[in-house]
Design a protein around this motif. Sequence first.
Motif, short mmCIF file in Angstrom:
data_model
loop_
_atom_site.label_atom_id
_atom_site.label_comp_id
_atom_site.label_asym_id
_atom_site.label_seq_id
_atom_site.Cartn_x
_atom_site.Cartn_y
_atom_site.Cartn_z
N LEU A 6 34.82 52.49 42.31
CA LEU A 6 35.32 50.97 42.27
C LEU A 6 36.06 50.67 43.24
O LEU A 6 36.14 49.32 43.84
CB LEU A 6 35.48 50.75 40.63
CG LEU A 6 34.33 50.89 39.76
CD1 LEU A 6 34.80 50.73 38.34
CD2 LEU A 6 33.18 49.85 40.04
N GLU A 7 37.10 51.59 43.60
CA GLU A 7 38.23 51.31 44.49
C GLU A 7 37.71 50.55 45.79
O GLU A 7 38.41 49.69 46.64
CB GLU A 7 39.11 52.14 44.59
CG GLU A 7 39.98 52.53 43.67
CD GLU A 7 40.88 53.71 43.72
OE1 GLU A 7 40.57 54.46 44.80
OE2 GLU A 7 41.78 54.05 43.05
N ARG A 8 36.38 50.87 46.11
CA ARG A 8 35.85 50.25 47.44
C ARG A 8 35.61 48.75 47.20
O ARG A 8 35.52 48.25 48.46
CB ARG A 8 34.98 51.04 47.78
CG ARG A 8 33.69 50.62 46.96
CD ARG A 8 32.44 51.58 47.28
NE ARG A 8 31.33 51.45 46.15
CZ ARG A 8 30.30 51.42 46.37
NH1 ARG A 8 29.62 51.70 47.41
NH2 ARG A 8 29.39 51.32 45.27
N PHE A 9 35.58 48.26 46.16
CA PHE A 9 35.47 46.79 46.22
C PHE A 9 36.82 46.17 46.13
O PHE A 9 36.59 44.75 46.66
CB PHE A 9 34.98 46.35 44.61
CG PHE A 9 33.25 47.08 44.55
CD1 PHE A 9 32.35 46.34 45.59
CD2 PHE A 9 33.16 48.03 43.89
CE1 PHE A 9 31.20 46.64 45.30
CE2 PHE A 9 31.65 48.49 44.05
CZ PHE A 9 30.80 47.75 44.57
N ILE A 10 37.94 46.74 45.97
CA ILE A 10 39.26 45.90 45.92
C ILE A 10 39.34 45.20 47.51
O ILE A 10 39.28 45.80 48.32
CB ILE A 10 40.28 46.95 45.64
CG1 ILE A 10 40.33 47.23 44.26
CG2 ILE A 10 41.74 46.08 46.15
CD1 ILE A 10 41.17 48.29 43.69
N GLY A 11 39.69 43.97 47.30
CA GLY A 11 39.76 43.20 48.70
C GLY A 11 38.57 42.32 49.12
O GLY A 11 38.53 41.50 49.83
N ARG A 12 37.46 42.65 48.32
CA ARG A 12 36.02 42.11 48.82
C ARG A 12 35.90 40.79 47.90
O ARG A 12 36.59 40.58 46.88
CB ARG A 12 34.90 42.89 48.53
CG ARG A 12 34.97 44.23 49.61
CD ARG A 12 33.55 44.82 49.09
NE ARG A 12 33.67 46.13 50.12
CZ ARG A 12 32.59 47.12 49.96
NH1 ARG A 12 31.38 46.71 49.44
NH2 ARG A 12 32.88 48.04 50.71
N GLU A 13 35.10 39.96 48.27
CA GLU A 13 34.68 38.70 47.56
C GLU A 13 33.37 38.84 47.26
O GLU A 13 32.39 39.85 47.76
CB GLU A 13 34.73 37.59 48.52
CG GLU A 13 36.05 37.17 49.09
CD GLU A 13 36.29 36.10 49.63
OE1 GLU A 13 35.29 35.27 50.20
OE2 GLU A 13 37.58 35.58 50.36
N MET A 14 32.97 38.19 46.09
CA MET A 14 31.60 38.37 45.47
C MET A 14 31.66 37.37 44.36
O MET A 14 32.47 36.95 44.18
CB MET A 14 31.29 39.82 44.88
CG MET A 14 32.15 40.10 43.49
SD MET A 14 31.51 41.46 42.58
CE MET A 14 31.93 42.77 43.79
N ILE A 59 38.17 40.65 44.30
CA ILE A 59 38.45 41.76 43.48
C ILE A 59 39.71 42.11 43.96
O ILE A 59 40.13 42.33 45.26
CB ILE A 59 37.66 42.89 43.76
CG1 ILE A 59 36.06 42.48 43.41
CG2 ILE A 59 37.76 44.07 42.90
CD1 ILE A 59 35.61 41.84 42.28
N THR A 60 40.76 42.27 42.81
CA THR A 60 42.01 42.60 42.97
C THR A 60 42.42 43.98 42.48
O THR A 60 43.56 44.73 43.00
CB THR A 60 42.99 41.59 42.14
OG1 THR A 60 42.53 41.36 40.77
CG2 THR A 60 42.74 40.39 42.87
N ASP A 61 41.68 44.43 41.74
CA ASP A 61 42.13 45.82 41.01
C ASP A 61 40.97 46.38 40.14
O ASP A 61 39.64 45.72 40.07
CB ASP A 61 43.32 45.70 40.12
CG ASP A 61 44.04 47.00 39.50
OD1 ASP A 61 43.62 47.98 40.26
OD2 ASP A 61 45.07 46.68 38.84
N CYS A 62 40.99 47.64 39.89
CA CYS A 62 39.98 48.36 38.86
C CYS A 62 40.47 49.20 38.17
O CYS A 62 41.53 49.75 38.34
CB CYS A 62 38.79 48.75 39.83
SG CYS A 62 39.47 50.51 40.73
#
Length: 77
Positions: A6-14, A59-62
């Motif tokens: 899930l950390e790979r999504f941090i910083g991405r927009e969706m 996405i800011t955290d997980c």
Amino acid sequence: ISNQRLERFIGREMTVLVDDIDEDGALARSPADAPEIDGLVMIPQGDALEVGDFVKVRITDCDVHDLYAEPIEAMRQ
């Protein structure tokens, strides 16, 4: 392992779909998440959103199961 994935999504927009609003903000899901099975996208600042809204988020955290996001733009239907 789940947290690392899930950390790979941090910083991405969706774009996510808002499923519920509670006292902690909006609870949403991404296109890859099945309701009541997969994790959620939690939007703490999402109390102004409505159930059924599509929302562009960053996405800011997980944690182990869920993503945390900030809203960028709501797209009401």
